[in-house]
Scaffold this active site. Structure first.
Site, PDB file in Angstrom:
ATOM      1  N   GLU A  40      -3.234  -7.034  10.121  1.00  0.00           N
ATOM      2  CA  GLU A  40      -2.260  -5.990  10.416  1.00  0.00           C
ATOM      3  C   GLU A  40      -2.528  -5.444  11.811  1.00  0.00           C
ATOM      4  O   GLU A  40      -3.364  -4.554  11.985  1.00  0.00           O
ATOM      5  CB  GLU A  40      -2.382  -4.855   9.403  1.00  0.00           C
ATOM      6  CG  GLU A  40      -2.138  -5.284   7.970  1.00  0.00           C
ATOM      7  CD  GLU A  40      -1.774  -4.084   7.107  1.00  0.00           C
ATOM      8  OE1 GLU A  40      -0.604  -3.944   6.764  1.00  0.00           O
ATOM      9  OE2 GLU A  40      -2.657  -3.278   6.813  1.00  0.00           O
ATOM     10  N   LYS A  86       0.139   4.202   0.454  1.00  0.00           N
ATOM     11  CA  LYS A  86      -0.416   5.248   1.340  1.00  0.00           C
ATOM     12  C   LYS A  86      -0.441   6.592   0.601  1.00  0.00           C
ATOM     13  O   LYS A  86      -0.746   6.619  -0.589  1.00  0.00           O
ATOM     14  CB  LYS A  86       0.397   5.305   2.637  1.00  0.00           C
ATOM     15  CG  LYS A  86       0.456   3.940   3.325  1.00  0.00           C
ATOM     16  CD  LYS A  86       0.907   4.001   4.753  1.00  0.00           C
ATOM     17  CE  LYS A  86       0.944   2.579   5.322  1.00  0.00           C
ATOM     18  NZ  LYS A  86       1.253   2.516   6.729  1.00  0.00           N
ATOM     19  N   SER A 125       5.127  -3.478   9.756  1.00  0.00           N
ATOM     20  CA  SER A 125       6.588  -3.456   9.919  1.00  0.00           C
ATOM     21  C   SER A 125       7.294  -4.690   9.362  1.00  0.00           C
ATOM     22  O   SER A 125       8.277  -5.161   9.930  1.00  0.00           O
ATOM     23  CB  SER A 125       6.973  -3.235  11.393  1.00  0.00           C
ATOM     24  OG  SER A 125       6.547  -1.958  11.820  1.00  0.00           O
ATOM     25  N   GLY A 141       3.671   1.060  10.807  1.00  0.00           N
ATOM     26  CA  GLY A 141       4.255   2.386  10.646  1.00  0.00           C
ATOM     27  C   GLY A 141       5.501   2.634  11.471  1.00  0.00           C
ATOM     28  O   GLY A 141       5.998   1.751  12.170  1.00  0.00           O
ATOM     29  N   ASN A 146       0.886  -1.158   0.000  1.00  0.00           N
ATOM     30  CA  ASN A 146       0.000   0.000   0.000  1.00  0.00           C
ATOM     31  C   ASN A 146       0.926   1.210   0.000  1.00  0.00           C
ATOM     32  O   ASN A 146       1.746   1.360   0.911  1.00  0.00           O
ATOM     33  CB  ASN A 146      -0.834  -0.089   1.289  1.00  0.00           C
ATOM     34  CG  ASN A 146      -1.472   1.221   1.693  1.00  0.00           C
ATOM     35  OD1 ASN A 146      -1.658   2.121   0.875  1.00  0.00           O
ATOM     36  ND2 ASN A 146      -1.832   1.328   2.970  1.00  0.00           N
ATOM     37  N   HIS A 197      -8.264  -0.492   5.952  1.00  0.00           N
ATOM     38  CA  HIS A 197      -6.886  -0.379   6.449  1.00  0.00           C
ATOM     39  C   HIS A 197      -6.920   0.301   7.815  1.00  0.00           C
ATOM     40  O   HIS A 197      -7.768   1.160   8.081  1.00  0.00           O
ATOM     41  CB  HIS A 197      -6.034   0.441   5.470  1.00  0.00           C
ATOM     42  CG  HIS A 197      -4.593   0.523   5.884  1.00  0.00           C
ATOM     43  ND1 HIS A 197      -4.127   1.517   6.716  1.00  0.00           N
ATOM     44  CD2 HIS A 197      -3.538  -0.293   5.633  1.00  0.00           C
ATOM     45  CE1 HIS A 197      -2.838   1.305   6.945  1.00  0.00           C
ATOM     46  NE2 HIS A 197      -2.454   0.218   6.297  1.00  0.00           N
ATOM     47  N   GLU A 245      -5.386   2.681   9.063  1.00  0.00           N
ATOM     48  CA  GLU A 245      -5.456   4.155   9.080  1.00  0.00           C
ATOM     49  C   GLU A 245      -6.863   4.644   8.729  1.00  0.00           C
ATOM     50  O   GLU A 245      -7.301   5.689   9.208  1.00  0.00           O
ATOM     51  CB  GLU A 245      -4.379   4.723   8.137  1.00  0.00           C
ATOM     52  CG  GLU A 245      -2.992   4.553   8.750  1.00  0.00           C
ATOM     53  CD  GLU A 245      -1.860   4.372   7.754  1.00  0.00           C
ATOM     54  OE1 GLU A 245      -2.008   4.739   6.577  1.00  0.00           O
ATOM     55  OE2 GLU A 245      -0.804   3.849   8.182  1.00  0.00           O
TER      56      GLU A 245
HETATM   57  P1  PGA Z   1       4.486  -0.655   7.442  1.00  0.00           P
HETATM   58  O1  PGA Z   1       3.011  -0.435   6.906  1.00  0.00           O
HETATM   59  O2  PGA Z   1       5.047  -1.887   6.760  1.00  0.00           O
HETATM   60  O3  PGA Z   1       5.217   0.582   7.037  1.00  0.00           O
HETATM   61  O4  PGA Z   1       4.412  -0.842   8.914  1.00  0.00           O
HETATM   62  C1  PGA Z   1       2.136  -1.530   6.825  1.00  0.00           C
HETATM   63  C2  PGA Z   1       0.758  -1.094   6.404  1.00  0.00           C
HETATM   64  O5  PGA Z   1       0.264  -0.050   6.828  1.00  0.00           O
HETATM   65  O6  PGA Z   1       0.110  -1.811   5.624  1.00  0.00           O
END
Ligand code: PGA
Length: 258
Positions: free
Chosen positions: A169, A11, A215, A175, A9, A97, A99
């Site tokens: 997730e 973002k 991560s 993040g 993704n 997601h 977020e």
């Molecule tokens: P990240 O993001 O690998 O940077 O932790 C994962 C995600 O939000 O899908």
């Protein structure tokens, strides 16, 4: 041999030009990877979708949208409808997601309407679920995941599940401030998710891929992908440079015996 899934993704990070450059380079770097065994997908920002679809063969890299409204049209300022996404050419829609849920306050009921609408419009729906740090502290992660699945997939017909993917997730793992889940913990939660999917869809639930995200990085991709209940990796930061993502995919594939 199970199929492996690797996706990212993007973002709100890449412009149209950056997205098409990234995709072109990722497609070239991963050209020789068998798409029978491995599915690659990228989820750019809305504004880049049309150009992204023109710049890459989706049989090599499937493209998706980061969100979608559950109505075809109407008084929904700022939203994007399934018809508009169909026009861009994307085949995948990510729903729920972390977020979207935690920054923009989306609910399981809304995610459910989106999953149902995405499937009805012929998209593959990638439903994201995950427990918060507080849920984890009180050891209610499995209950929370079950609730998100049962509500998010309520009323979904078993016929549609061949176009359904799930991403686990954990909110606390995502993040810059996230800590990755250990492979053991992720495997346990994936096991719960798979059991719940089988309860919901006894005939087809076992076929639904469940990806781990949060991560993922070159240091943990291998131990995650070899877990029996993890079908793929959903990567953020560690995937945003095409060469780095290509290396991560290859080392994970190798660890998984490909
Ligand atoms: P990240 O993001 O690998 O940077 O932790 C994962 C995600 O939000 O899908």
């Amino acid at each position: 041999m199970k199929k492996l899934y690797f996706g990212s993704n993007l973002k709100m990070y890449k412009t149209i030009r950056e997205t098409t450059e990234y995709l072109t380079s990722l497609a070239r770097l991963t050209e020789d990877i068998s798409r029978e065994e491995t599915e690659l997908f990228i989820i750019p920002s809305y504004t880049a979708l049309e150009r992204a679809c023109a710049s890459v063969d989706q049989n090599l890299i499937r493209l998706g949208a980061q969100n979608m409204c559950w109505e075809e049209q109407g008084q929904f300022t700022g939203e994007i409808s399934p018809l508009m996404l169909q026009e861009t050419g994307v085949r995948l829609v990510m729903i729920g997601h972390s977020e979207r849920r935690h920054v923009f306050g989306e609910t399981d009921e809304e995610e459910n309407k989106k999953v149902s609408c995405a499937l009805q419009h012929g998209f593959t729906a990638l439903l994201c679920i995950g427990e918060t740090a507080e849920d984890k502290k009180y050891a209610v992660g499995p209950e929370v995941l079950r609730m998100q699945l049962k509500k998010g997939l309520s009323g979904i017909d078993a016929d549609g599940t061949d176009r359904l993917w799930v991403a686990y997730e954990p909110v606390w793992s995502i993040g810059v401030n996230g800590t990755p889940a250990t492979a053991d913990y992720a495997e346990r939660m994936h096991g719960e998710i798979k059991r719940c999917l089988l309860e919901l869809f006894p005939e087809t639930g076992a076929q639904i891929p469940v990806l781990y995200g949060g991560s993922v990085n070159p240091g943990n991709a291998e131990e995650l992908i070899v877990q029996p209940s993890i079908d793929g990796l959903f990567v953020g930061r560690a995937a945003w440079q095409a060469d780095k993502f290509n290396e991560l995919i290859r080392s994970a594939q190798k660890a998984a015996g490909r």
